[in-house]
Design a protein around this motif. Structure first.
Motif, short mmCIF file in Angstrom:
data_model
loop_
_atom_site.label_atom_id
_atom_site.label_comp_id
_atom_site.label_asym_id
_atom_site.label_seq_id
_atom_site.Cartn_x
_atom_site.Cartn_y
_atom_site.Cartn_z
N LYS A 11 0.83 -1.21 0.00
CA LYS A 11 0.00 0.00 0.00
C LYS A 11 0.87 1.26 0.00
N ASP A 12 2.01 1.19 0.66
CA ASP A 12 2.89 2.35 0.79
C ASP A 12 3.85 2.51 -0.40
N PHE A 13 3.91 1.49 -1.25
CA PHE A 13 4.87 1.50 -2.37
C PHE A 13 4.33 2.37 -3.50
N LYS A 14 5.11 3.35 -3.94
CA LYS A 14 4.65 4.23 -5.02
C LYS A 14 5.83 4.93 -5.69
N CYS A 15 5.74 5.07 -7.00
CA CYS A 15 6.73 5.85 -7.76
C CYS A 15 6.20 7.28 -7.87
N SER A 16 7.07 8.23 -7.70
CA SER A 16 6.62 9.63 -7.60
C SER A 16 6.20 10.26 -8.92
N ASP A 17 6.91 9.96 -10.00
CA ASP A 17 6.65 10.70 -11.23
C ASP A 17 6.55 9.83 -12.48
N GLU A 18 6.41 8.50 -12.29
CA GLU A 18 6.27 7.63 -13.46
C GLU A 18 5.62 6.31 -13.07
N LYS A 19 5.15 5.61 -14.08
CA LYS A 19 4.61 4.27 -13.83
C LYS A 19 5.76 3.28 -13.78
N CYS A 20 5.78 2.45 -12.75
CA CYS A 20 6.94 1.57 -12.59
C CYS A 20 6.60 0.20 -11.99
N VAL A 21 5.32 -0.07 -11.74
CA VAL A 21 4.95 -1.32 -11.08
C VAL A 21 4.06 -2.17 -11.99
N LEU A 22 4.48 -3.39 -12.21
CA LEU A 22 3.69 -4.36 -12.97
C LEU A 22 2.92 -5.24 -11.98
N THR A 23 1.60 -5.23 -12.09
CA THR A 23 0.74 -6.07 -11.25
C THR A 23 0.07 -7.11 -12.13
N VAL A 24 0.17 -8.37 -11.70
CA VAL A 24 -0.44 -9.47 -12.46
C VAL A 24 -1.34 -10.28 -11.54
N TYR A 25 -2.60 -10.42 -11.95
CA TYR A 25 -3.52 -11.37 -11.33
C TYR A 25 -3.86 -12.39 -12.41
N LEU A 26 -3.48 -13.66 -12.19
CA LEU A 26 -3.67 -14.68 -13.21
C LEU A 26 -4.45 -15.85 -12.64
N ASN A 27 -5.63 -16.10 -13.20
CA ASN A 27 -6.44 -17.24 -12.77
C ASN A 27 -5.89 -18.52 -13.41
N THR A 28 -5.51 -19.47 -12.57
CA THR A 28 -4.97 -20.75 -13.07
C THR A 28 -5.78 -21.93 -12.53
N ASP A 29 -6.99 -21.67 -12.06
CA ASP A 29 -7.83 -22.70 -11.43
C ASP A 29 -8.17 -23.79 -12.44
N PRO A 30 -7.68 -25.02 -12.24
CA PRO A 30 -7.97 -26.09 -13.20
C PRO A 30 -9.44 -26.51 -13.21
N ALA A 31 -10.18 -26.16 -12.15
CA ALA A 31 -11.60 -26.50 -12.10
C ALA A 31 -12.45 -25.53 -12.91
N ASN A 32 -11.87 -24.39 -13.27
CA ASN A 32 -12.59 -23.40 -14.06
C ASN A 32 -12.76 -23.91 -15.48
N GLN A 33 -13.97 -23.82 -16.01
CA GLN A 33 -14.26 -24.33 -17.35
C GLN A 33 -13.41 -23.64 -18.42
N ASP A 34 -12.98 -22.40 -18.13
CA ASP A 34 -12.17 -21.66 -19.11
C ASP A 34 -10.70 -22.03 -19.05
#
Length: 264
Positions: A11-34
């Motif tokens: 929550k406290d992590f932030k870049c002051s004047d540019e975008k610099c953080v890559l966030t990935v949420y990846l669903n890998t649930d084998p029970a998911n039909q997709d």
């Protein structure tokens, strides 16, 4: 570091004047039909590619260079740990302060990719509300296994064994059952018989240990998993009413399998 312990830091992590953080949420649930044919690979490739295209169009060479390094690092991490997949992968990465927070969770997420000034925590905060810090307790006659968990991760695990001589529960490193088996089947049968005859009285003592762990580890909920007689007996001795009791013997199952059963 456990994801729960990283929340405030993120929550406290932030870049002051540019975008610099890559966030990935990846669903890998084998029970998911997709996910039946490994569709997560396509979503991963496309998600990272879209951010690359956006940055290429912006012409910001500094961000492009930083993102390419992180993109490769994230892709390498996920591809090399495919055997560790549970239901989701959550990653926060930045060249600033060498941030690289990777978590394979037993709870689902909605696949999404972000390149921002700080970590995108909306789904993480939602997971925190739905899966608070909890204790999963697996009673199995004179052995009780306890899992400390939150956000779909295991923080700690311990096993208690009942000493028939002192009639006390002792914390043991490793699997206590292997020690008992080595002493001879007939001896084990006698211990089990005695324990079954005094189940309620002996579990009442164990209930005190569980209540102390709840306080020490700040559990919001307790789950009981085991054979019906055992969980009923232990539940009757607890001051805290379990969020759920699951009649299934999983005492020898891997921790991830236990969580899969509890939070399915």
């Amino acid at each position: 570091m456990a994801l729960l312990d990283e929340v405030q830091k993120l929550k406290d992590f932030k870049c002051s004047d540019e975008k610099c953080v890559l966030t990935v949420y990846l669903n890998t649930d084998p029970a998911n039909q997709d996910q039946q044919k490994g569709e997560w690979q396509i979503r991963l490739k496309n998600g990272l590619k879209r951010i690359q295209e956006y940055l290429d169009a912006s012409g910001d060479e500094s961000e492009i260079k930083s993102y390419k390094k992180l993109k490769k690092k994230v892709d390498d991490e996920i591809q090399s740990n495919r055997t560790n997949f549970q239901k989701s992968v959550v990653i926060f990465a930045s060249e600033k302060e060498d941030l690289f927070s990777v978590h394979y969770l037993q709870v689902p997420v909605e696949t999404s990719f972000h390149w921002e000034e700080g970590p995108v925590l909306d789904q993480l905060e939602e997971i925190q509300r739905h899966y608070p810090r909890s204790g999963v307790v697996l009673p199995n006659l004179d052995e009780v296994r306890v899992l400390d968990t939150s956000l779909g991760e295991i923080h700690d695990e311990r096993t208690y064994e009942f000493d028939p001589g002192s009639e006390e529960w002792t914390f043991k490193e490793g699997l206590a059952s292997s020690d008992r088996t080595a002493s001879g089947a007939s001896h084990v049968d006698k211990i089990d018989q005695r324990f079954a005859e005094n189940r309620n009285r002996f579990y009442k003592k164990m209930a005190g240990n569980i209540e102390r762990l709840k306080k020490d580890w700040d559990w919001q909920e307790i789950y009981l998993v085991g054979e019906t007689e055992n969980i009923r007996s232990l539940e009757s001795s607890l001051r805290t009413k379990p969020a759920e009791s699951i009649s299934k013997n999983l005492n020898n199952a891997e921790a991830s399998k236990v969580l899969e059963e509890v939070f399915k």
